[in-house]
Write an enzyme that holds these catalytic residues in place. Structure first.
Site, mmCIF file in Angstrom:
data_model
loop_
_atom_site.group_PDB
_atom_site.id
_atom_site.type_symbol
_atom_site.label_atom_id
_atom_site.label_comp_id
_atom_site.label_asym_id
_atom_site.label_seq_id
_atom_site.Cartn_x
_atom_site.Cartn_y
_atom_site.Cartn_z
ATOM 1 N N ASN A 42 0.390 -9.297 5.252
ATOM 2 C CA ASN A 42 0.306 -7.850 5.379
ATOM 3 C C ASN A 42 0.306 -7.209 3.992
ATOM 4 O OD1 ASN A 42 0.187 -5.358 6.603
ATOM 5 N ND2 ASN A 42 2.078 -5.572 7.755
ATOM 6 N N GLN B 296 0.813 -1.214 0.000
ATOM 7 C CA GLN B 296 0.000 0.000 0.000
ATOM 8 C C GLN B 296 0.845 1.262 0.000
ATOM 9 O OE1 GLN B 296 -1.428 -1.180 4.089
ATOM 10 N NE2 GLN B 296 -1.483 1.042 4.370
ATOM 11 N N CYS C 203 -4.897 0.095 3.886
ATOM 12 C CA CYS C 203 -4.783 -1.313 4.288
ATOM 13 C C CYS C 203 -6.105 -2.055 4.181
ATOM 14 C CB CYS C 203 -4.228 -1.415 5.697
ATOM 15 S SG CYS C 203 -5.358 -0.835 6.984
ATOM 16 N N HIS D 133 -5.183 -1.171 11.933
ATOM 17 C CA HIS D 133 -4.669 -1.765 10.701
ATOM 18 C C HIS D 133 -5.441 -3.032 10.367
ATOM 19 C CE1 HIS D 133 -1.723 -2.283 7.574
ATOM 20 N NE2 HIS D 133 -1.286 -3.432 8.037
#
Length: 450
Positions: free
Chosen positions: A388, A65, A71, A365
Protein backbone atom coordinates in the site's frame (compact mmCIF):
# COMPACT_ATOMS: atom_id res chain seq x y z
CA UNK A 1 -46.27 3.04 2.22
CA UNK A 2 -46.22 5.15 5.37
CA UNK A 3 -44.56 3.83 8.53
CA UNK A 4 -47.03 2.62 11.14
CA UNK A 5 -46.15 3.95 14.60
CA UNK A 6 -47.87 1.02 16.29
CA UNK A 7 -45.73 -1.37 14.26
CA UNK A 8 -42.55 0.30 15.53
CA UNK A 9 -43.58 -0.34 19.12
CA UNK A 10 -44.52 -3.94 18.37
CA UNK A 11 -41.24 -4.61 16.57
CA UNK A 12 -39.27 -3.09 19.42
CA UNK A 13 -41.09 -5.18 22.00
CA UNK A 14 -40.43 -8.34 20.02
CA UNK A 15 -36.72 -7.57 19.56
CA UNK A 16 -36.28 -7.03 23.30
CA UNK A 17 -37.21 -10.67 23.82
CA UNK A 18 -34.58 -11.77 21.29
CA UNK A 19 -31.47 -12.50 23.38
CA UNK A 20 -29.16 -12.48 20.35
CA UNK A 21 -30.39 -9.03 19.34
CA UNK A 22 -30.17 -7.76 22.91
CA UNK A 23 -26.59 -8.97 23.30
CA UNK A 24 -25.58 -7.50 19.92
CA UNK A 25 -27.25 -4.21 20.84
CA UNK A 26 -25.40 -4.07 24.19
CA UNK A 27 -22.04 -4.70 22.54
CA UNK A 28 -22.52 -2.23 19.67
CA UNK A 29 -23.70 0.52 22.02
CA UNK A 30 -20.47 0.20 23.97
CA UNK A 31 -17.82 -0.61 21.38
CA UNK A 32 -16.79 0.21 17.82
CA UNK A 33 -18.50 -2.30 15.53
CA UNK A 34 -15.34 -3.16 13.59
CA UNK A 35 -13.47 -3.92 16.82
CA UNK A 36 -16.33 -5.83 18.45
CA UNK A 37 -17.17 -8.00 15.44
CA UNK A 38 -13.62 -8.75 14.29
CA UNK A 39 -13.26 -12.52 13.93
CA UNK A 40 -9.86 -13.07 15.50
CA UNK A 41 -9.93 -16.79 14.78
CA UNK A 42 -10.34 -15.96 11.10
CA UNK A 43 -7.68 -13.25 11.42
CA UNK A 44 -5.19 -15.74 12.85
CA UNK A 45 -5.96 -18.13 10.01
CA UNK A 46 -5.56 -15.56 7.23
CA UNK A 47 -2.63 -13.59 8.66
CA UNK A 48 -0.11 -15.77 6.84
CA UNK A 49 2.87 -13.85 5.44
CA UNK A 50 4.46 -16.78 3.61
CA UNK A 51 4.38 -16.58 -0.21
CA UNK A 52 5.89 -19.05 -2.64
CA UNK A 53 5.96 -16.66 -5.63
CA UNK A 54 7.47 -13.20 -5.15
CA UNK A 55 9.72 -10.60 -6.72
CA UNK A 56 13.46 -11.20 -6.61
CA UNK A 57 14.06 -8.04 -4.59
CA UNK A 58 11.11 -6.24 -3.03
CA UNK A 59 12.71 -4.69 0.03
CA UNK A 60 12.24 -1.07 -1.00
CA UNK A 61 10.61 1.14 1.67
CA UNK A 62 6.82 1.53 1.74
CA UNK A 63 5.72 4.96 0.53
CA UNK A 64 3.16 7.36 2.00
CA UNK A 65 0.71 9.49 -0.01
CA UNK A 66 -0.45 11.15 3.23
CA UNK A 67 -3.61 13.32 3.04
CA UNK A 68 -3.83 13.29 -0.74
CA UNK A 69 -5.58 11.12 -3.31
CA UNK A 70 -2.43 10.16 -5.20
CA UNK A 71 -2.58 6.38 -4.74
CA UNK A 72 -2.64 5.74 -8.50
CA UNK A 73 0.54 7.79 -8.96
CA UNK A 74 2.25 5.98 -6.08
CA UNK A 75 1.19 2.53 -7.31
CA UNK A 76 2.28 3.31 -10.88
CA UNK A 77 5.66 4.80 -9.90
CA UNK A 78 6.35 2.13 -7.25
CA UNK A 79 5.83 -0.47 -9.96
CA UNK A 80 8.62 1.15 -11.99
CA UNK A 81 11.13 2.02 -9.30
CA UNK A 82 12.54 -1.50 -9.16
CA UNK A 83 13.75 -1.01 -12.73
CA UNK A 84 15.64 2.12 -11.72
CA UNK A 85 17.13 0.36 -8.70
CA UNK A 86 18.37 -2.45 -10.92
CA UNK A 87 19.61 -0.21 -13.74
CA UNK A 88 21.53 2.12 -11.43
CA UNK A 89 22.57 -0.40 -8.75
CA UNK A 90 20.69 1.43 -6.00
CA UNK A 91 19.67 0.30 -2.51
CA UNK A 92 16.38 2.19 -2.56
CA UNK A 93 14.68 4.80 -4.71
CA UNK A 94 11.49 6.78 -5.33
CA UNK A 95 10.16 8.38 -8.50
CA UNK A 96 8.71 11.85 -7.94
CA UNK A 97 4.96 11.57 -7.49
CA UNK A 98 4.76 15.34 -6.91
CA UNK A 99 6.10 16.01 -10.42
CA UNK A 100 3.25 14.00 -11.91
CA UNK A 101 0.74 15.46 -9.45
CA UNK A 102 1.50 19.04 -10.54
CA UNK A 103 1.11 18.35 -14.24
CA UNK A 104 -1.90 16.08 -13.79
CA UNK A 105 -3.83 18.76 -11.92
CA UNK A 106 -2.82 21.43 -14.43
CA UNK A 107 -3.88 19.21 -17.34
CA UNK A 108 -7.12 18.14 -15.63
CA UNK A 109 -8.16 21.76 -15.24
CA UNK A 110 -7.57 22.40 -18.94
CA UNK A 111 -9.30 19.13 -19.88
CA UNK A 112 -12.32 20.18 -17.83
CA UNK A 113 -12.60 23.47 -19.71
CA UNK A 114 -12.47 21.54 -22.98
CA UNK A 115 -15.28 19.23 -21.83
CA UNK A 116 -17.38 22.22 -20.81
CA UNK A 117 -16.98 23.78 -24.25
CA UNK A 118 -17.63 20.55 -26.17
CA UNK A 119 -20.86 19.90 -24.26
CA UNK A 120 -22.13 23.49 -24.17
CA UNK A 121 -24.35 23.40 -27.26
CA UNK A 122 -25.97 20.02 -26.74
CA UNK A 123 -26.29 19.84 -22.96
CA UNK A 124 -28.26 22.03 -20.57
CA UNK A 125 -26.51 23.21 -17.42
CA UNK A 126 -28.69 20.93 -15.31
CA UNK A 127 -28.04 17.86 -17.48
CA UNK A 128 -26.50 14.85 -15.78
CA UNK A 129 -23.32 15.20 -17.84
CA UNK A 130 -22.65 18.87 -17.08
CA UNK A 131 -23.52 18.46 -13.41
CA UNK A 132 -21.16 15.48 -13.20
CA UNK A 133 -18.36 17.44 -14.89
CA UNK A 134 -18.85 20.23 -12.35
CA UNK A 135 -18.65 17.88 -9.36
CA UNK A 136 -14.88 17.55 -8.95
CA UNK A 137 -12.99 18.82 -12.01
CA UNK A 138 -9.49 18.50 -10.51
CA UNK A 139 -9.82 15.70 -7.98
CA UNK A 140 -6.60 13.95 -7.00
CA UNK A 141 -7.58 10.48 -8.22
CA UNK A 142 -6.85 8.93 -11.56
CA UNK A 143 -6.67 5.89 -13.79
CA UNK A 144 -3.56 4.14 -15.11
CA UNK A 145 -4.18 5.43 -18.63
CA UNK A 146 -4.16 8.95 -17.19
CA UNK A 147 -0.76 8.21 -15.62
CA UNK A 148 0.47 7.21 -19.07
CA UNK A 149 -0.93 10.42 -20.58
CA UNK A 150 1.12 12.54 -18.17
CA UNK A 151 4.29 10.48 -18.60
CA UNK A 152 4.07 10.58 -22.40
CA UNK A 153 3.98 14.38 -22.28
CA UNK A 154 6.18 15.20 -19.28
CA UNK A 155 8.26 12.12 -18.47
CA UNK A 156 9.46 11.08 -15.00
CA UNK A 157 12.10 12.36 -12.58
CA UNK A 158 13.69 11.13 -9.32
CA UNK A 159 12.03 12.35 -6.14
CA UNK A 160 15.25 14.19 -5.25
CA UNK A 161 14.61 16.50 -8.22
CA UNK A 162 11.08 17.45 -7.11
CA UNK A 163 9.87 16.26 -3.71
CA UNK A 164 6.79 16.46 -1.47
CA UNK A 165 8.00 19.44 0.57
CA UNK A 166 5.10 21.86 -0.21
CA UNK A 167 2.24 21.36 2.28
CA UNK A 168 -0.42 21.19 -0.43
CA UNK A 169 1.30 18.27 -2.13
CA UNK A 170 0.50 15.99 0.79
CA UNK A 171 -2.67 17.76 1.97
CA UNK A 172 -4.59 18.85 -1.11
CA UNK A 173 -8.16 19.44 0.13
CA UNK A 174 -8.09 23.26 0.31
CA UNK A 175 -6.16 23.57 -2.92
CA UNK A 176 -8.73 21.42 -4.70
CA UNK A 177 -11.57 23.44 -3.22
CA UNK A 178 -10.21 26.76 -4.47
CA UNK A 179 -9.44 25.38 -7.92
CA UNK A 180 -12.90 23.83 -8.21
CA UNK A 181 -14.64 27.08 -7.31
CA UNK A 182 -12.68 29.01 -9.92
CA UNK A 183 -13.24 26.35 -12.60
CA UNK A 184 -16.99 26.40 -12.03
CA UNK A 185 -16.90 30.14 -12.57
CA UNK A 186 -14.90 29.64 -15.76
CA UNK A 187 -17.45 27.04 -16.89
CA UNK A 188 -20.23 29.57 -16.56
CA UNK A 189 -18.30 32.14 -18.60
CA UNK A 190 -17.46 29.65 -21.35
CA UNK A 191 -21.00 28.29 -21.64
CA UNK A 192 -22.32 31.85 -21.89
CA UNK A 193 -19.91 32.73 -24.68
CA UNK A 194 -20.66 29.54 -26.60
CA UNK A 195 -24.39 30.25 -26.35
CA UNK A 196 -23.78 33.67 -27.91
CA UNK A 197 -21.48 32.21 -30.61
CA UNK A 198 -18.60 34.35 -29.32
CA UNK A 199 -14.97 33.43 -29.94
CA UNK A 200 -13.46 31.81 -26.85
CA UNK A 201 -9.80 31.38 -27.85
CA UNK A 202 -8.54 34.43 -25.97
CA UNK A 203 -10.73 33.66 -22.98
CA UNK A 204 -9.39 30.09 -22.82
CA UNK A 205 -5.82 31.36 -22.97
CA UNK A 206 -6.46 33.80 -20.12
CA UNK A 207 -8.10 31.04 -18.08
CA UNK A 208 -5.13 28.73 -18.59
CA UNK A 209 -2.81 31.46 -17.33
CA UNK A 210 -5.02 32.09 -14.29
CA UNK A 211 -5.11 28.39 -13.45
CA UNK A 212 -1.33 28.19 -13.72
CA UNK A 213 -1.04 31.21 -11.41
CA UNK A 214 -3.23 29.46 -8.83
CA UNK A 215 -1.26 26.24 -9.20
CA UNK A 216 2.04 27.96 -8.45
CA UNK A 217 0.61 29.40 -5.25
CA UNK A 218 0.60 25.86 -3.89
CA UNK A 219 3.39 24.10 -5.81
CA UNK A 220 6.36 25.42 -7.75
CA UNK A 221 6.66 24.70 -11.44
CA UNK A 222 8.98 21.66 -11.65
CA UNK A 223 12.58 22.84 -12.22
CA UNK A 224 13.04 20.81 -15.39
CA UNK A 225 11.04 20.64 -18.62
CA UNK A 226 10.25 17.30 -20.36
CA UNK A 227 13.02 17.62 -22.96
CA UNK A 228 15.40 19.57 -20.74
CA UNK A 229 18.39 17.75 -19.28
CA UNK A 230 18.62 17.49 -15.51
CA UNK A 231 21.57 16.43 -13.37
CA UNK A 232 21.04 14.01 -10.51
CA UNK A 233 23.76 13.08 -8.04
CA UNK A 234 23.27 9.74 -6.31
CA UNK A 235 25.10 7.08 -4.32
CA UNK A 236 24.73 3.45 -5.40
CA UNK A 237 24.51 0.51 -2.99
CA UNK A 238 28.31 0.05 -3.24
CA UNK A 239 28.65 3.62 -1.89
CA UNK A 240 29.97 4.97 -5.17
CA UNK A 241 28.94 8.49 -6.18
CA UNK A 242 27.51 9.08 -9.67
CA UNK A 243 25.88 11.87 -11.64
CA UNK A 244 23.08 11.05 -14.07
CA UNK A 245 22.33 13.42 -16.95
CA UNK A 246 19.15 12.93 -18.95
CA UNK A 247 15.73 14.42 -19.70
CA UNK A 248 12.50 13.41 -17.89
CA UNK A 249 11.28 11.68 -21.06
CA UNK A 250 14.56 9.75 -21.37
CA UNK A 251 14.44 8.83 -17.69
CA UNK A 252 10.96 7.34 -18.12
CA UNK A 253 11.97 5.05 -20.97
CA UNK A 254 15.69 4.36 -20.43
CA UNK A 255 15.87 3.95 -16.66
CA UNK A 256 12.26 3.26 -15.61
CA UNK A 257 11.90 0.90 -18.60
CA UNK A 258 8.42 2.17 -19.43
CA UNK A 259 7.60 1.31 -23.03
CA UNK A 260 5.61 4.27 -24.30
CA UNK A 261 5.35 2.85 -27.83
CA UNK A 262 3.41 -0.22 -26.67
CA UNK A 263 2.43 0.83 -23.13
CA UNK A 264 0.79 -1.36 -20.47
CA UNK A 265 -2.95 -2.03 -20.76
CA UNK A 266 -5.79 -2.35 -18.25
CA UNK A 267 -7.98 -5.39 -17.68
CA UNK A 268 -11.07 -5.34 -15.51
CA UNK A 269 -13.64 -7.69 -14.07
CA UNK A 270 -17.10 -6.19 -14.62
CA UNK A 271 -19.72 -8.97 -14.48
CA UNK A 272 -22.37 -6.61 -15.89
CA UNK A 273 -20.85 -6.95 -19.36
CA UNK A 274 -19.68 -9.75 -21.64
CA UNK A 275 -16.16 -11.00 -21.03
CA UNK A 276 -13.71 -10.56 -23.89
CA UNK A 277 -15.12 -7.13 -24.76
CA UNK A 278 -13.37 -3.77 -24.64
CA UNK A 279 -14.94 -1.12 -22.41
CA UNK A 280 -14.34 2.59 -22.89
CA UNK A 281 -15.31 5.35 -20.46
CA UNK A 282 -16.69 8.30 -22.39
CA UNK A 283 -15.12 11.73 -21.74
CA UNK A 284 -12.86 10.49 -18.92
CA UNK A 285 -9.30 11.73 -19.14
CA UNK A 286 -6.79 14.37 -18.13
CA UNK A 287 -4.77 15.41 -21.20
CA UNK A 288 -6.44 16.76 -24.32
CA UNK A 289 -5.54 14.37 -27.15
CA UNK A 290 -4.43 11.72 -24.67
CA UNK A 291 -5.27 8.03 -24.57
CA UNK A 292 -8.86 7.01 -23.77
CA UNK A 293 -9.65 5.14 -20.57
CA UNK A 294 -9.98 1.68 -22.13
CA UNK A 295 -10.28 -1.72 -20.47
CA UNK A 296 -10.59 -5.33 -21.56
CA UNK A 297 -13.27 -7.11 -19.54
CA UNK A 298 -12.22 -10.62 -18.45
CA UNK A 299 -13.12 -13.20 -15.79
CA UNK A 300 -11.40 -13.41 -12.41
CA UNK A 301 -9.53 -16.59 -13.28
CA UNK A 302 -7.84 -14.84 -16.20
CA UNK A 303 -6.87 -11.91 -13.96
CA UNK A 304 -5.47 -14.23 -11.28
CA UNK A 305 -3.40 -16.25 -13.74
CA UNK A 306 -1.99 -13.06 -15.28
CA UNK A 307 -0.90 -11.88 -11.84
CA UNK A 308 0.94 -15.16 -11.31
CA UNK A 309 2.56 -14.89 -14.74
CA UNK A 310 3.81 -11.37 -14.03
CA UNK A 311 5.15 -12.24 -10.58
CA UNK A 312 7.04 -15.22 -12.02
CA UNK A 313 8.55 -12.77 -14.54
CA UNK A 314 9.63 -10.56 -11.62
CA UNK A 315 7.02 -7.88 -12.36
CA UNK A 316 4.70 -6.41 -9.74
CA UNK A 317 1.02 -5.78 -10.53
CA UNK A 318 -0.86 -2.48 -10.35
CA UNK A 319 -4.43 -3.22 -9.26
CA UNK A 320 -7.56 -1.32 -8.26
CA UNK A 321 -9.95 -2.35 -5.51
CA UNK A 322 -12.85 -1.09 -3.41
CA UNK A 323 -10.83 0.06 -0.43
CA UNK A 324 -11.28 0.04 2.55
CA UNK A 325 -14.11 -2.50 2.26
CA UNK A 326 -13.33 -5.50 4.51
CA UNK A 327 -9.80 -4.19 5.12
CA UNK A 328 -8.29 -4.26 8.59
CA UNK A 329 -5.67 -1.51 8.71
CA UNK A 330 -4.24 -2.51 12.10
CA UNK A 331 -3.42 -6.12 11.24
CA UNK A 332 -3.05 -5.69 7.47
CA UNK A 333 -5.60 -8.24 6.24
CA UNK A 334 -8.13 -7.91 3.40
CA UNK A 335 -10.77 -10.64 3.73
CA UNK A 336 -14.56 -10.61 3.25
CA UNK A 337 -15.07 -13.05 6.14
CA UNK A 338 -13.03 -11.08 8.67
CA UNK A 339 -16.02 -9.67 10.55
CA UNK A 340 -18.90 -11.61 12.11
CA UNK A 341 -21.71 -9.43 10.77
CA UNK A 342 -24.00 -12.42 10.38
CA UNK A 343 -23.84 -12.97 14.15
CA UNK A 344 -25.88 -9.79 14.66
CA UNK A 345 -28.31 -10.67 11.90
CA UNK A 346 -26.63 -8.43 9.32
CA UNK A 347 -26.39 -10.50 6.14
CA UNK A 348 -25.17 -9.24 2.77
CA UNK A 349 -26.76 -10.98 -0.21
CA UNK A 350 -25.76 -8.91 -3.25
CA UNK A 351 -23.47 -10.31 -5.93
CA UNK A 352 -20.59 -8.29 -7.33
CA UNK A 353 -22.78 -7.36 -10.29
CA UNK A 354 -25.58 -6.27 -7.95
CA UNK A 355 -23.21 -4.13 -5.89
CA UNK A 356 -21.94 -2.33 -9.00
CA UNK A 357 -25.47 -1.74 -10.28
CA UNK A 358 -26.72 -0.40 -6.97
CA UNK A 359 -23.86 1.97 -6.20
CA UNK A 360 -22.45 -0.27 -3.48
CA UNK A 361 -19.13 -1.12 -5.11
CA UNK A 362 -16.56 0.57 -7.34
CA UNK A 363 -12.81 1.01 -7.61
CA UNK A 364 -11.57 3.54 -5.08
CA UNK A 365 -7.89 2.76 -4.49
CA UNK A 366 -4.82 1.53 -6.35
CA UNK A 367 -2.05 -0.59 -4.85
CA UNK A 368 0.57 -3.16 -5.88
CA UNK A 369 0.67 -6.94 -5.68
CA UNK A 370 4.25 -8.15 -5.32
CA UNK A 371 3.82 -11.74 -4.10
CA UNK A 372 1.28 -14.57 -3.95
CA UNK A 373 0.89 -18.08 -2.60
CA UNK A 374 -0.43 -21.02 -4.59
CA UNK A 375 -1.48 -24.19 -2.79
CA UNK A 376 -0.32 -27.53 -4.13
CA UNK A 377 -2.50 -28.74 -6.98
CA UNK A 378 -3.94 -25.30 -7.76
CA UNK A 379 -3.24 -22.72 -10.45
CA UNK A 380 -4.98 -19.87 -8.65
CA UNK A 381 -3.43 -18.10 -5.62
CA UNK A 382 -5.00 -18.48 -2.20
CA UNK A 383 -3.55 -15.15 -1.04
CA UNK A 384 -1.54 -12.14 -2.21
CA UNK A 385 0.88 -9.70 -0.63
CA UNK A 386 -0.22 -6.14 -1.20
CA UNK A 387 2.01 -3.06 -0.96
CA UNK A 388 0.00 0.00 0.00
CA UNK A 389 0.99 3.68 -0.03
CA UNK A 390 -0.28 4.70 3.41
CA UNK A 391 3.06 4.47 5.20
CA UNK A 392 4.45 1.88 7.60
CA UNK A 393 1.77 2.47 10.24
CA UNK A 394 -0.93 1.02 7.99
CA UNK A 395 -1.03 -2.76 7.89
CA UNK A 396 2.12 -4.64 8.87
CA UNK A 397 4.89 -2.22 7.97
CA UNK A 398 2.70 -1.02 5.08
CA UNK A 399 1.89 -4.47 3.68
CA UNK A 400 -1.38 -6.42 3.58
CA UNK A 401 -2.47 -10.00 2.96
CA UNK A 402 -5.39 -10.22 0.52
CA UNK A 403 -7.40 -13.41 0.11
CA UNK A 404 -8.47 -14.76 -3.28
CA UNK A 405 -12.11 -14.36 -2.28
CA UNK A 406 -11.51 -10.69 -1.57
CA UNK A 407 -9.76 -10.29 -4.91
CA UNK A 408 -12.68 -11.80 -6.79
CA UNK A 409 -15.35 -9.81 -4.96
CA UNK A 410 -13.80 -6.38 -4.44
CA UNK A 411 -11.00 -5.99 -6.98
CA UNK A 412 -11.77 -4.60 -10.41
CA UNK A 413 -8.62 -3.84 -12.39
CA UNK A 414 -5.08 -4.99 -13.05
CA UNK A 415 -2.48 -3.50 -15.40
CA UNK A 416 -0.28 -5.75 -17.54
CA UNK A 417 2.08 -5.51 -20.47
CA UNK A 418 0.83 -6.57 -23.89
CA UNK A 419 3.45 -9.32 -23.90
CA UNK A 420 1.80 -10.83 -20.80
CA UNK A 421 -1.40 -11.49 -22.76
CA UNK A 422 -2.26 -14.34 -25.05
CA UNK A 423 -2.28 -13.47 -28.73
CA UNK A 424 -6.08 -13.51 -28.73
CA UNK A 425 -6.39 -11.04 -25.84
CA UNK A 426 -3.56 -8.79 -27.07
CA UNK A 427 -5.26 -8.43 -30.45
CA UNK A 428 -8.31 -6.99 -28.73
CA UNK A 429 -6.16 -3.93 -28.08
CA UNK A 430 -4.03 -3.93 -31.23
CA UNK A 431 -6.24 -5.07 -34.11
CA UNK A 432 -8.36 -1.93 -34.30
CA UNK A 433 -11.33 -4.15 -35.16
CA UNK A 434 -12.90 -4.26 -31.71
CA UNK A 435 -15.70 -1.78 -31.08
CA UNK A 436 -15.72 -1.03 -27.36
CA UNK A 437 -18.75 -0.87 -25.13
CA UNK A 438 -18.98 2.83 -24.26
CA UNK A 439 -19.99 3.68 -20.70
CA UNK A 440 -20.82 7.20 -19.46
CA UNK A 441 -18.30 9.05 -17.36
CA UNK A 442 -20.40 8.59 -14.21
CA UNK A 443 -20.41 4.78 -14.50
CA UNK A 444 -18.72 2.97 -11.56
CA UNK A 445 -16.02 1.73 -13.95
CA UNK A 446 -15.10 5.38 -14.45
CA UNK A 447 -14.31 5.84 -10.77
CA UNK A 448 -10.90 7.35 -10.07
CA UNK A 449 -8.58 5.65 -7.62
CA UNK A 450 -7.37 7.97 -4.87
Amino acid sequence: MSLNIESLSAWDKSLKTDLTHTLASTVLKNYDADDALLNKSRLLQQDNRVFNISLDDDTTPVTNQRASGRCWLFAATNQLRGNVIKNLNLKEFEISQAYLFFYDKLEKANYFLDQIVSSAKDEETDSRLVQYLLTAPTEDGGQYSMFLNIVKKYGLVPKDIYNDLPFSTTSSRKWNSLLTTKLREFAQVLRSKVAKNEDIAQTRSEMQKEIFKMMTLFMDLPPVQPNQEFKWDYVDKDKKVHQLKCTPLEFATKYCNLNLETPPVSLINDPRHEYGKLIKIDRLGNVIGGTDVLYLNVDNETLSKLIVKRLKANKSVFFGSHTPKFMNKKFGVMDVQLWNYSDIGYNLNQTKEDRINYNESLMTHAMLINACHIEEGSEIPSRYRVENSWGKDSGKDGYYVMTQEYFEEYCFQIVVDLEDLSKELAEKFTSGKEEPIVLPIWDPMGALAD
